[in-house]
Enzyme design. Structure first.
Site, mmCIF file in Angstrom:
data_model
loop_
_atom_site.group_PDB
_atom_site.id
_atom_site.type_symbol
_atom_site.label_atom_id
_atom_site.label_comp_id
_atom_site.label_asym_id
_atom_site.label_seq_id
_atom_site.Cartn_x
_atom_site.Cartn_y
_atom_site.Cartn_z
ATOM 1 N N ARG A 133 -5.728 6.560 22.131
ATOM 2 C CA ARG A 133 -5.796 5.104 21.909
ATOM 3 C C ARG A 133 -4.408 4.590 21.539
ATOM 4 N NH1 ARG A 133 -5.559 4.716 16.385
ATOM 5 N NH2 ARG A 133 -5.930 2.494 16.313
ATOM 6 N N GLU A 175 -13.116 6.048 6.544
ATOM 7 C CA GLU A 175 -12.187 6.526 7.555
ATOM 8 C C GLU A 175 -11.694 7.890 7.089
ATOM 9 O OE1 GLU A 175 -10.078 3.277 10.154
ATOM 10 O OE2 GLU A 175 -9.222 3.290 8.153
ATOM 11 N N ALA A 176 -11.301 8.732 8.060
ATOM 12 C CA ALA A 176 -10.825 10.063 7.687
ATOM 13 C C ALA A 176 -9.664 9.960 6.692
ATOM 14 C CB ALA A 176 -10.409 10.830 8.932
ATOM 15 N N ASP A 193 -6.483 1.863 -2.943
ATOM 16 C CA ASP A 193 -7.695 1.645 -2.141
ATOM 17 C C ASP A 193 -8.028 2.829 -1.241
ATOM 18 O OD1 ASP A 193 -5.811 1.274 -0.174
ATOM 19 O OD2 ASP A 193 -6.518 -0.710 0.444
ATOM 20 N N ARG A 206 -1.743 7.265 20.390
ATOM 21 C CA ARG A 206 -2.191 8.383 19.555
ATOM 22 C C ARG A 206 -3.136 9.281 20.333
ATOM 23 N NH1 ARG A 206 0.038 7.367 14.867
ATOM 24 N NH2 ARG A 206 -0.006 5.270 13.992
ATOM 25 N N SER A 244 0.811 -1.226 0.000
ATOM 26 C CA SER A 244 0.000 0.000 0.000
ATOM 27 C C SER A 244 0.844 1.275 0.000
ATOM 28 C CB SER A 244 -0.939 -0.063 1.201
ATOM 29 O OG SER A 244 -1.848 0.995 1.177
HETATM 30 C C1 16G Z 1 -4.525 0.197 9.359
HETATM 31 C C2 16G Z 1 -5.957 0.059 8.941
HETATM 32 C C3 16G Z 1 -6.635 1.406 8.848
HETATM 33 C C4 16G Z 1 -6.455 2.186 10.133
HETATM 34 C C5 16G Z 1 -5.008 2.245 10.552
HETATM 35 C C6 16G Z 1 -4.881 2.810 11.947
HETATM 36 C C7 16G Z 1 -6.918 -1.564 7.396
HETATM 37 C C8 16G Z 1 -6.891 -2.139 6.016
HETATM 38 N N1 16G Z 1 -6.060 -0.586 7.634
HETATM 39 O O1 16G Z 1 -3.765 0.832 8.373
HETATM 40 O O2 16G Z 1 -8.000 1.180 8.622
HETATM 41 O O3 16G Z 1 -6.953 3.500 9.993
HETATM 42 O O4 16G Z 1 -4.462 0.934 10.568
HETATM 43 O O5 16G Z 1 -3.550 2.837 12.349
HETATM 44 O O6 16G Z 1 -7.687 -1.983 8.240
HETATM 45 P P1 16G Z 1 -3.150 3.066 13.873
HETATM 46 O O7 16G Z 1 -3.765 1.971 14.692
HETATM 47 O O8 16G Z 1 -1.670 3.060 13.871
HETATM 48 O O9 16G Z 1 -3.694 4.417 14.254
HETATM 49 MG MG MG Z 2 -3.884 1.033 0.483
#
Ligand code: 16G
Ligand code: MG
Length: 541
Positions: free
Chosen positions: A495, A367-368, A277, A504, A65
C-alpha cells in the site's frame, strides 16, 4: 465585520511564510516547530468556528507525538472526544495555507459553507506536550481563539488522551467523568483498584516514558493507585531527550529495548509514545531474547478478558475486534477460530478502526503499532449497569457485570490511551494470574517483515479490500498472488504510505526465511511494475 478584521490584524503577529503549504493529515499538522506559529494561531481560529458549528467545546492538542523533539504539531478534538470530522480536515488545510491577505476570505468561506452563527460563544480546551516549543505554540492557539472572541481553557501539560477525556467530560456535563486531570486520575484508578482488589500482589512494571508527558502524568497518577501497581519509571524526562532512543515507536521499529531500560529476565516492561496515546509491552526470556507484545497481542488479551466476562454474565452482546491488514495472521486465526469473535479488517489509520468499532456492542480496536481502545455501545453499557445493580441475579453473573462496569470506567473510550490501556492490561494480567510470557504464548506470531520501496509516484498504487489487494498498476496483484502461493502460510500486500513518500510492503509466512524472501520478491514486483526508482531491492540474506 470588525471581528474578522481584528483577527486578521492579530494574525500578522504570526506571519505565514509565503508559499508555505501544509496538509492536515491523519494525525493533524506535523512538521518542524519553527514553521508552525501561524498554523497554531489559525487552528485557534478554526477551533472557534468548529465550536460554534457544533455548539460544544472543542479540543486543541499541541504535540507531534513520536516525532523528534524539534518537530511539533496540532490536532483538533471533536465534542465527544473523537478526532476532527474528516470534512473539516479540508477547512483546516485551507485556513493554514491561506496567505495573509486571503485569511478573512478563507474564514468567511467556512462560515458561509457551514452556516455558522457568529453570535454565540465558543469554548476551546487546549493542552500540550513537553516539547520546548509547545508552550509558545500553545499560546499562539490561545491567541487565535481569543482573536475570534472564543473562551479558552488551558490544561497545560497533558497526554493527548487526557485532553480527549476532558473535552468529552465537558460536553456530557460531567457524565463521562469530572472535568479535571484529577478527575481522570480518580476515575481510572478507582476502576483499576476495583478490578484488581482480590488479585494477588504483582511484581512491579517497568515503564519507559519516552522522556515525555506520559512519564509526568503517570508519576502524578501513581499515588492514586494506592500501591495496587508499582511502576518503575525510566526515561522520565529528567535527563534524556524526548523520543530519542526510546518510546513505543522506537521499540516497535527497532524490535529492541529502549535506552536506559534495565530489563530483568521475564520482567514486564512497556513503552509509551511522546504524547501518551500508544503503548507496547515487551520482555526478555530466559535466554535473553527480546519479545515484543504489540497491538495485536494487546487486542487479544483484552478481548479474551471481556468475552469471558460477557459469557459469565450471561450477556448476549456482540464483541468485535477491528484490525488492519498489518495484524499478524496468527492473531486473526486465534480470535476467529479459538475465541469465536468477529474480526473485521479496515484501512490503516485510527479513525477507520474507531469508526468500525462503533458498529459492535463491544468493539475492541488496536493497530499493531499500539494505538487502540475499547468502545462500549450505550445499549451495552446500560445492560451491564442493570445486571450489576440486580440484587436477584446469581452472584457469579453479577460479579462479572461489576468487573465489566469497572472495565468501562477504566478504558478511555474517546481514543487510544497509553495510561488507560496499561492499567487495563495490568488488571487483566493480575486477575487472570498471567505472566507476560504466558500472555505472549496465547498464540505464536507468524514471522513477518515490512519493507519500503521508492517509486516515482506512489499514487499509481490503488488498493481495495481494506488495502489487502491492489487494483492498479496492472499485473501487480497477479504477481503478488503468485508469490503468496509459493510459500506456506504466506500472506503479503502493498500500500502507498499516507505519511512518507514510499510504498509499504508487508509479508508473513511460516518461517523467518520465507517471510523475508516473500517480502523481497514482492518489493521487486512493486519496483518493476509500479515505477521503482533508485537501486533494485536486494535480497535480505
Ligand atoms: C498515522 C496514523 C496511524 C497509522 C499510520 C500509518 C492516526 C492518528 N495515525 O500515524 O494510525 O498507523 O499513520 O502510516 O491516524 P503509513 O500510512 O505511513 O503507513
Ligand atoms: Mg501518539
Amino acid at each position: 465585520m470588525a471581528q474578522f478584521e481584528a483577527a486578521s490584524q492579530k494574525s500578522a503577529q504570526y506571519p505565514k511564510p509565503a508559499g508555505f503549504i501544509l496538509q492536515y493529515g491523519t494525525a493533524g499538522f506535523r512538521t518542524n516547530a519553527k514553521q508552525l506559529p501561524h498554523v497554531m494561531f489559525r487552528m485557534g481560529l478554526l477551533a472557534v468556528l468548529r465550536s460554534l458549528r457544533t455548539r460544544a467545546t472543542i479540543g486543541v492538542m499541541v504535540t507531534a507525538s513520536h516525532n523528534p523533539e524539534e518537530d511539533n504539531g496540532v490536532k483538533l478534538i471533536d465534542p465527544m472526544g473523537e478526532m476532527l470530522e474528516m470534512a473539516w480536515e479540508a477547512y483546516a488545510t485551507q485556513l493554514a495555507n491561506a496567505e495573509q491577505d486571503g485569511l478573512v476570505t478563507a474564514l468567511r468561506d467556512i462560515i458561509e459553507r457551514e452556516a455558522i452563527n457568529m453570535d454565540h460563544s465558543a469554548s476551546v480546551f487546549v493542552g500540550r506536550d513537553t516539547r520546548p516549543s509547545s508552550q509558545s505554540l500553545s499560546q499562539a492557539v490561545q491567541d487565535g481563539v481569543s482573536a475570534l472572541g472564543g473562551h479558552c481553557q488551558d490544561f497545560g501539560l497533558v497526554i493527548t488522551p487526557q485532553l480527549h477525556y476532558l473535552v468529552c467530560c465537558q460536553n456530557t456535563q460531567g457524565r463521562y467523568g469530572d472535568i479535571s486531570v484529577e478527575g481522570y486520575y480518580k476515575k481510572l484508578s478507582e476502576a483499576f483498584i476495583k478490578i484488581t482488589k482480590n488479585a494477588p500482589p504483582r511484581q512491579p512494571l517497568r515503564v519507559d516514558g519516552a522522556n515525555g508527558i506520559g512519564a509526568l502524568q503517570l508519576k502524578a497518577m501513581e499515588p492514586h493507585l494506592q500501591g495496587q501497581l508499582t511502576v518503575l519509571l525510566t526515561n522520565d524526562g529528567s535527563t534524556g531527550k524526548l523520543n530519542h532512543l526510546c518510546g513505543a515507536d522506537y521499540v516497535k521499529v527497532q524490535q529492541g529495548a529502549p535506552q536506559g531500560m534495565e530489563m530483568g529476565l521475564g520482567e514486564r516492561c512497556c513503552s509509551f509514545d511522546g504524547d501518551g496515546d500508544r503503548i507496547v509491552y515487551y520482555y526478555k526470556d530466559d535466554k535473553g531474547c527480546f519479545h515484543l507484545l504489540d497491538g495485536d497481542k494487546i487486542a487479544t488479551l483484552i478481548s479474551t478478558f471481556i468475552k469471558e466476562l460477557l459469557t459469565k454474565a450471561g450477556l448476549d452482546l456482540q464483541l468485535g475486534v477491528i484490525q488492519t491488514a498489518y495484524a499478524n495472521g496468527s492473531s486473526t486465526h486465534y480470535l476467529e477460530d479459538s475465541m469465536k469473535v468477529t474480526v473485521r479488517c479496515v484501512k490503516t489509520g485510527v479513525k477507520h478502526l474507531h469508526h468500525a468499532a462503533l458498529e459492535f456492542a463491544v468493539g475492541v480496536y488496536f493497530e499493531a503499532n499500539g494505538h487502540g481502545t475499547v468502545l462500549f455501545s450505550k445499549a451495552a453499557e446500560e445492560k451491564i449497569h442493570q445486571l450489576a445493580k440486580d440484587g436477584s441475579a446469581a452472584e457469579e453473573r453479577r460479579n462479572a457485570a461489576l468487573q465489566l462496569e469497572s472495565t468501562i470506567n477504566l478504558i478511555n473510550q474517546t481514543v487510544g490511551d497509553a495510561i488507560s490501556d496499561m492499567l487495563l492490561i495490568e488488571a487483566v494480567l493480575a486477575v487472570k494470574g498471567l505472566t507476560v510470557q504466558q500472555w505472549d504464548a496465547i498464540y505464536t506470531e507468524l514471522p513477518n517483515r515490512q519493507l519500503k520501496v521508492k517509486v516515482s509516484d506512489r499514487r499509481v498504487i490503488n488498493t481495495t479490500d481494506a488495502e489487502r489487494k491492489t487494483t492498479s498498476p496492472a499485473g501487480l496483484q497477479e504477481a503478488i498472488d503468485e508469490l503468496n502461493r509459493k510459500y506456506r502460510l504466506a500472506r503479503s500486500f502493498v500500500r502507498p504510505s499516507g505519511t512518507e513518500d514510499v510504498v509499504r510492503v508487508y509479508a508473513e509466512a511460516e518461517t523467518r526465511e520465507t517471510a523475508d524472501a516473500l517480502a523481497h520478491e514482492v518489493s521487486l514486483a512493486v519496483y518493476r511494475l509500479a515505477g521503482g526508482v533508485g537501486e533494485e531491492p536486494k535480497p535480505l540474506h
